[in-house]
Every structure is written in structure tokens, then in C-alpha cells.
Design a protein around this motif. Structure first.
Motif, PDB file in Angstrom:
ATOM      1  N   SER A  24      -8.765  -5.463 -13.849  1.00 57.16           N
ATOM      2  CA  SER A  24      -7.310  -5.370 -13.944  1.00 57.16           C
ATOM      3  C   SER A  24      -6.818  -5.220 -15.383  1.00 57.16           C
ATOM      4  O   SER A  24      -5.677  -4.828 -15.605  1.00 57.16           O
ATOM      5  CB  SER A  24      -6.658  -6.610 -13.322  1.00 57.16           C
ATOM      6  OG  SER A  24      -6.961  -7.765 -14.081  1.00 57.16           O
ATOM      7  N   SER A  27      -5.277  -1.919 -16.680  1.00 58.83           N
ATOM      8  CA  SER A  27      -5.333  -0.941 -15.595  1.00 58.83           C
ATOM      9  C   SER A  27      -3.945  -0.359 -15.334  1.00 58.83           C
ATOM     10  O   SER A  27      -2.935  -1.040 -15.473  1.00 58.83           O
ATOM     11  CB  SER A  27      -5.856  -1.607 -14.316  1.00 58.83           C
ATOM     12  OG  SER A  27      -5.783  -0.715 -13.225  1.00 58.83           O
ATOM     13  N   ASN A  29      -3.228   0.876 -12.390  1.00 60.45           N
ATOM     14  CA  ASN A  29      -2.992   0.656 -10.959  1.00 60.45           C
ATOM     15  C   ASN A  29      -2.212  -0.636 -10.771  1.00 60.45           C
ATOM     16  O   ASN A  29      -2.717  -1.717 -11.063  1.00 60.45           O
ATOM     17  CB  ASN A  29      -4.335   0.576 -10.217  1.00 60.45           C
ATOM     18  CG  ASN A  29      -4.149   0.529  -8.702  1.00 60.45           C
ATOM     19  OD1 ASN A  29      -3.248  -0.126  -8.188  1.00 60.45           O
ATOM     20  ND2 ASN A  29      -5.021   1.228  -7.993  1.00 60.45           N
ATOM     21  N   PRO A  30      -0.967  -0.571 -10.273  1.00 60.78           N
ATOM     22  CA  PRO A  30      -0.141  -1.782 -10.159  1.00 60.78           C
ATOM     23  C   PRO A  30      -0.720  -2.815  -9.207  1.00 60.78           C
ATOM     24  O   PRO A  30      -0.524  -4.013  -9.393  1.00 60.78           O
ATOM     25  CB  PRO A  30       1.207  -1.239  -9.656  1.00 60.78           C
ATOM     26  CG  PRO A  30       0.877   0.056  -8.992  1.00 60.78           C
ATOM     27  CD  PRO A  30      -0.272   0.628  -9.769  1.00 60.78           C
ATOM     28  N   TYR A  31      -1.414  -2.353  -8.158  1.00 61.39           N
ATOM     29  CA  TYR A  31      -1.993  -3.287  -7.193  1.00 61.39           C
ATOM     30  C   TYR A  31      -3.166  -4.050  -7.807  1.00 61.39           C
ATOM     31  O   TYR A  31      -3.350  -5.243  -7.566  1.00 61.39           O
ATOM     32  CB  TYR A  31      -2.441  -2.547  -5.938  1.00 61.39           C
ATOM     33  CG  TYR A  31      -1.315  -1.848  -5.220  1.00 61.39           C
ATOM     34  CD1 TYR A  31      -0.387  -2.579  -4.464  1.00 61.39           C
ATOM     35  CD2 TYR A  31      -1.144  -0.467  -5.314  1.00 61.39           C
ATOM     36  CE1 TYR A  31       0.673  -1.945  -3.822  1.00 61.39           C
ATOM     37  CE2 TYR A  31      -0.102   0.176  -4.674  1.00 61.39           C
ATOM     38  CZ  TYR A  31       0.804  -0.567  -3.929  1.00 61.39           C
ATOM     39  OH  TYR A  31       1.847   0.063  -3.291  1.00 61.39           O
ATOM     40  N   LEU A  32      -3.951  -3.352  -8.614  1.00 60.93           N
ATOM     41  CA  LEU A  32      -5.107  -3.983  -9.248  1.00 60.93           C
ATOM     42  C   LEU A  32      -4.681  -5.012 -10.288  1.00 60.93           C
ATOM     43  O   LEU A  32      -5.299  -6.065 -10.430  1.00 60.93           O
ATOM     44  CB  LEU A  32      -5.995  -2.918  -9.896  1.00 60.93           C
ATOM     45  CG  LEU A  32      -7.369  -3.381 -10.398  1.00 60.93           C
ATOM     46  CD1 LEU A  32      -8.168  -3.996  -9.250  1.00 60.93           C
ATOM     47  CD2 LEU A  32      -8.135  -2.213 -10.995  1.00 60.93           C
ATOM     48  N   THR A  33      -3.594  -4.714 -10.989  1.00 65.38           N
ATOM     49  CA  THR A  33      -3.122  -5.661 -12.009  1.00 65.38           C
ATOM     50  C   THR A  33      -2.559  -6.942 -11.390  1.00 65.38           C
ATOM     51  O   THR A  33      -2.481  -7.979 -12.062  1.00 65.38           O
ATOM     52  CB  THR A  33      -2.039  -5.019 -12.886  1.00 65.38           C
ATOM     53  OG1 THR A  33      -0.958  -4.577 -12.048  1.00 65.38           O
ATOM     54  CG2 THR A  33      -2.598  -3.831 -13.668  1.00 65.38           C
ATOM     55  N   LEU A  34      -2.166  -6.853 -10.128  1.00 67.34           N
ATOM     56  CA  LEU A  34      -1.603  -8.031  -9.462  1.00 67.34           C
ATOM     57  C   LEU A  34      -2.664  -8.906  -8.800  1.00 67.34           C
ATOM     58  O   LEU A  34      -2.395 -10.066  -8.473  1.00 67.34           O
ATOM     59  CB  LEU A  34      -0.586  -7.593  -8.406  1.00 67.34           C
ATOM     60  CG  LEU A  34       0.718  -6.975  -8.937  1.00 67.34           C
ATOM     61  CD1 LEU A  34       1.573  -6.462  -7.788  1.00 67.34           C
ATOM     62  CD2 LEU A  34       1.503  -7.989  -9.769  1.00 67.34           C
ATOM     63  N   LEU A  35      -3.862  -8.369  -8.596  1.00 69.22           N
ATOM     64  CA  LEU A  35      -4.910  -9.114  -7.891  1.00 69.22           C
ATOM     65  C   LEU A  35      -5.258 -10.457  -8.540  1.00 69.22           C
ATOM     66  O   LEU A  35      -5.461 -11.447  -7.825  1.00 69.22           O
ATOM     67  CB  LEU A  35      -6.176  -8.253  -7.766  1.00 69.22           C
ATOM     68  CG  LEU A  35      -6.238  -7.297  -6.577  1.00 69.22           C
ATOM     69  CD1 LEU A  35      -7.544  -6.515  -6.599  1.00 69.22           C
ATOM     70  CD2 LEU A  35      -6.104  -8.061  -5.268  1.00 69.22           C
ATOM     71  N   TYR A  37      -3.486 -12.600  -9.796  1.00 65.14           N
ATOM     72  CA  TYR A  37      -2.503 -13.627  -9.462  1.00 65.14           C
ATOM     73  C   TYR A  37      -2.894 -14.419  -8.212  1.00 65.14           C
ATOM     74  O   TYR A  37      -2.452 -15.552  -8.011  1.00 65.14           O
ATOM     75  CB  TYR A  37      -1.132 -12.985  -9.245  1.00 65.14           C
ATOM     76  CG  TYR A  37      -0.477 -12.497 -10.511  1.00 65.14           C
ATOM     77  CD1 TYR A  37       0.335 -13.332 -11.261  1.00 65.14           C
ATOM     78  CD2 TYR A  37      -0.679 -11.200 -10.957  1.00 65.14           C
ATOM     79  CE1 TYR A  37       0.944 -12.890 -12.425  1.00 65.14           C
ATOM     80  CE2 TYR A  37      -0.082 -10.740 -12.124  1.00 65.14           C
ATOM     81  CZ  TYR A  37       0.716 -11.586 -12.854  1.00 65.14           C
ATOM     82  OH  TYR A  37       1.303 -11.143 -14.021  1.00 65.14           O
ATOM     83  N   ALA A  67       0.707  -8.034 -15.718  1.00 63.35           N
ATOM     84  CA  ALA A  67       1.534  -6.879 -15.349  1.00 63.35           C
ATOM     85  C   ALA A  67       2.868  -6.874 -16.072  1.00 63.35           C
ATOM     86  O   ALA A  67       3.434  -5.837 -16.341  1.00 63.35           O
ATOM     87  CB  ALA A  67       1.765  -6.876 -13.832  1.00 63.35           C
TER      88      ALA A  67
END
Length: 450
Positions: A24, A27, A29-35, A37, A67
Motif C-alpha cells: 500500500s 500505491s 490504488n485507493p482500495y489498496l491504500t485503505l487495506l 486500516y 491515504a
């Protein structure tokens, strides 16, 4: 059996959390950066589970940004602090007093220095405050010896995952190795990258002296050498010297206390000879490294501008701001030095920068705290071999301080926190005097399992 299964699964969670954290980082990729959390709530119930990824994330706040542009290290730190507070409340316990008084004096000296500073940017004060709170939280985890061993094993897993990730990154992107000084990302300074790798290398090399399993020793040696090689490629002289001398001093100190110097001398000699061969082989084919590692160049450049600043601070800044300094942070050093030299900036030195920024009061307050932890760690490392790990991390960082402002670095305070945790665990009433050695021997067997 159930305990062993749970332990194995926890290791998988640590490895997964570290890998997601690395993927992340920076990255798009917004979804990957949130993982990452998703792992924060774990800290509210099991704060020790977040310490391995926190150890990795804290090595570089710029690289591990969340993020929202906030360092993910801060979020992990706050989760760990909250988890420890909730645990103490649930168990009806209070904070241990062992480190509180020292930390209180440090915070008071830092606040006074901040109030008298040229620049009143609160970030430096916040970082120092968070460092202190994390140390207090980690030292109050209330782990027993078995859990402490598991925690260090989990940190090792995180370090190995990170080492593998960076190694693959450089293999897939060989261009990163073609531009002189190596770093992992554009926004990560080469010296910062070297400090990261030095701490990971120190952890792996120290672990060799803790485990008795040959396979684990080999893996740790290989990972330690890979990280040391990346320190060399970064061109950071202070990080390389810190790693080498930190390793040598930690091994000599522990060996002397345990009366094993003769036994370990041969292994250290072979490793040292191999390291020297690699060092000279690498700098011979790399003009940038050959230039930076040249003693004549270091002397002529004054340590890349550091020496003139050190002289000016000793001559002007420190006498003018004797008691509380110019304020924490390189910006305050720069402002103060701009009145006296044409190339102002931080002196990038563990002692001089701390003295200039915090004054004699702050310097004594900080250094006495560091010395207390180092002294107690050395006194106990003979009986508790696991203490060689935080000892090597601390010494590597301190010696790295010949060219960096280490006293307030989060990675340095993490090493202090791990030492404080070990000292609190082994000096607490949770282990009886009659059962201490047996309990420790039983816990060390965990290193040989799985």
C-alpha cells in the motif's frame, strides 16, 4: 497443541499485515491504500500484534504515508497506545513508574525549548510526544516471557518480509541501482533509506545470537547481509559505520558478560573478512561510492558541510542558548546558524544537534535517560540473551548519530521501547525468583519450534 496453532496463525497475520503495508505504500490504488486500516482495530484488543508492522512503518514516515497524507506510523502508534490504555483499564492496573519520571522531565525540557524556539512549528513537539507515549505504552504491555519471545519472533517475520519485498523490488527495477546512491523511492532520502536498512540488518544479525536453530541462523545471516549491502549501496557513511560498530560492540559486550568472546571470535573474524572483501569489491566498480567512501574526500568536504556547522554551533549557538537551546528541529538550527555562516543547516550530529536544539538542560535530561536504558540492558544481557537485539538496534542508531540527528528519531525510540519492554518484563513480579531461569529457558524453546 492449541497454543502452538494459535501462535503459528498469529505469525501469518503479522506477515500478511506487513506485506499489505508494503504494497500500500505510495500505491495509486485507493482500495489498496485503505487495506492497512483493517488491522488498526486489532490494536485495541491485542496491541502487541501491531508492533511488528509499526516497527517497519516507523523506519520511514514518508514511505509509509496513509491515504490522507498522514504517516501511517502515527495511526499505528495511536492504536497501540489506545490498546494498552484499554488493557490497563480492563485489568484494573496502573502505569509502571519505572520510566515515567524520566519521560516527564524530557517532555518538560522539550516544551520549554519549544516555547523559546525561533520557529514554533508544533510538528517536532508532536513527534517527540508520540515517541514518549509509544515507549510508555510498549513498556506497559504486561507481557510474560513467552509472549515477549513471540513478539520478537513476529518482528523478525516482519523484517524478513520487508527484506524480501525490497529485494524483489530492486530485482524487478534494476534501474534503481544505476543512479549512484540507492534508495527505495524518490521521496525517501538515501540517508533515510540507509538508516532503515541498518536497523533491519541489525535486528537480523542480533537474532543469530538468540536462536539455536541453524536454519533460522542462516536465514537471519542472509537477510542481515542483504540489508547491509543495501546500506553500502545507499552511500551513507554514518549508517554503514553505525551498523558495523553497533554489531561489533553489541556482540563483544554480550560475549564479555557471558564469557564467550573466544568462542565467537572466529565467527566474527570470518564475517568481518567477508564484509571487507565485499566492501572493496563494490566501491571499486562504483565511482560514486568510491568518491563518498574516500577518507580524503570526507576530510576535505568537512563531512559534507557538517564540520563547519558543528564548529559554529560550539562557538556561537550553544553559548548564546546555553540552557534550553534554539528549539527542536533542523529548521531552528538553520535559522540560528544563518547569522554566522554562509551555508547554514543542521549539524546532523547526535550530540551537537541535541545540545544546540535543547540546550544543556535538555541534553542532560535526554542523555541520562538513554544511558539508564543502555546500562540496564547491558547489565541484564548476560542473563537474558534476547536483550542483545534492542542493544544492537540502540548502538547502531547511536553510532549512526555521528552524521544524523538520531536523538528524536522514531526508529531510535522504538529500539529504546523494545529494551524498556524487556527490562520491564524481566524485572516485574510476574516471574518468581525461583522460576525465572526455568521460565526463560522454556520460553526460548519457542524460537526452535515451527
Amino acid at each position: 497443541m492449541k497454543k502452538k496453532v494459535l501462535r503459528s496463525r498469529s505469525i501469518y497475520i503479522i506477515a500478511l499485515a506487513t506485506l499489505i503495508l508494503l504494497l500500500s505504500a505510495n500505491s495509486t490504488n485507493p482500495y489498496l491504500t485503505l487495506l492497512p486500516y483493517l488491522f488498526l482495530p486489532i490494536g485495541l484488543f491485542l496491541p502487541e500484534f501491531l508492533i511488528p508492522p509499526y516497527f517497519i512503518a516507523s523506519l520511514s514516515s514518508n514511505y509509509f504515508a496513509s491515504a490522507q497524507g498522514i504517516s501511517f506510523t502515527r495511526l499505528l502508534a495511536l492504536a497501540i497506545i489506545a490498546g494498552v490504555v484499554f488493557r490497563l483499564i480492563r485489568r484494573g492496573k496502573i502505569l509502571q513508574k519505572k520510566w515515567l519520571v524520566h519521560c516527564l522531565f524530557i517532555m518538560i525540557a522539550t516544551v520549554i525549548s519549544f516555547l523559546l524556539a525561533y520557529d514554533n512549528n508544533i510538528d517536532a513537539l508532536f513527534i517527540m510526544g508520540l515517541n514518549i507515549l509509544v515507549l510508555i505504552a510498549i513498556s506497559n504491555l504486561s507481557l510474560d516471557s513467552d509472549q515477549l519471545v513471540q513478539l520478537f519472533r513476529a518482528i523478525l517475520i516482519a523484517v524478513l518480509v520487508t527484506t524480501l519485498y525490497y529485494s524483489i523490488t530492486f530485482v524487478l527495477n534494476p534501474a534503481l541501482l544505476d543512479y549512484g546512491r540507492v534508495t527505495i523511492a524518490e521521496d525517501v532520502n538515501a540517508n533515510r533509506f540507509a538508516m532503515m536498512m541498518a536497523q533491519m540488518s541489525a535486528f537480523c544479525l542480533a537474532y543469530i545470537y538468540v536462536t539455536k536453530k541453524n536454519l533460522v541462523k542462516m536465514v537471519c545471516l542472509f537477510a542481515g547481509l542483504v540489508n547491509a549491502y543495501l546500506v553500502l549501496l545507499s552511500g551513507s557513511r554514518s549508517a554503514l559505520i553505525g551498523l558495523i560498530l553497533g554489531f561489533v560492540l553489541a556482540v563483544l559486550i554480550s560475549s564479555s558478560v557471558q564469557k564467550k568472546i573466544t568462542k565467537r571470535f572466529f565467527g566474527m573474524s570470518v564475517l568481518g573478512a567477508a564484509a571487507m572483501f565485499v566492501f572493496y569489491s563494490v566501491i571499486e566498480i562504483n565511482p560514486m561510492l568510491a568518491y563518498r567512501m574516500n577518507i580524503g574526500q570526507i576530510v576535505s568536504s568537512g563531512g559534507t558541510g557538517r564540520w563547519p556547522r558543528i564548529v559554529a554551533e560550539l562557538q556561537y549557538i550553544i553559548p548564546m542558548h546555553l540552557f534550553f537551546g534554539v528549539g527542536q528541529g533542523a529548521v531552528n538550527e538553520t535559522i540560528a546558524l544563518s547569522q554566522f555562516i554562509s551555508n547554514p543547516g543542521s549539524s546532523h550530529n547526535f550530540i551537537i544537534s541535541a545540545w544546540a536544539q535543547l540546550g544543556i538542560v535538555g541534553l542532560i535530561t535526554y542523555m541520562s535517560f538513554y544511558w539508564r536504558i543502555i546500562k540496564e540492558t547491558i547489565s541484564m544481557v548476560g542473563e537474558r540473551q534476547i536483550l542483545i537485539i534492542p542493544l544492537m538496534l540502540i548502538l547502531a542508531a547511536v553510532i549512526n548519530g555521528i552524521g544524523e540527528v538520531i536523538y528524536s528519531e522514531r526508529l531510535f525510540w522504538n529500539a529504546l521501547a523494545l529494551a524498556a519492554l524487556c527490562l520491564s518484563t524481566y524485572s516485574s513480579g510476574r516471574l518468581s525468583k525461583s522460576g525465572t531461569n526455568l521460565k526463560y529457558q522454556e520460553s526460548m524453546k519457542l524460537y526452535e519450534q515451527d
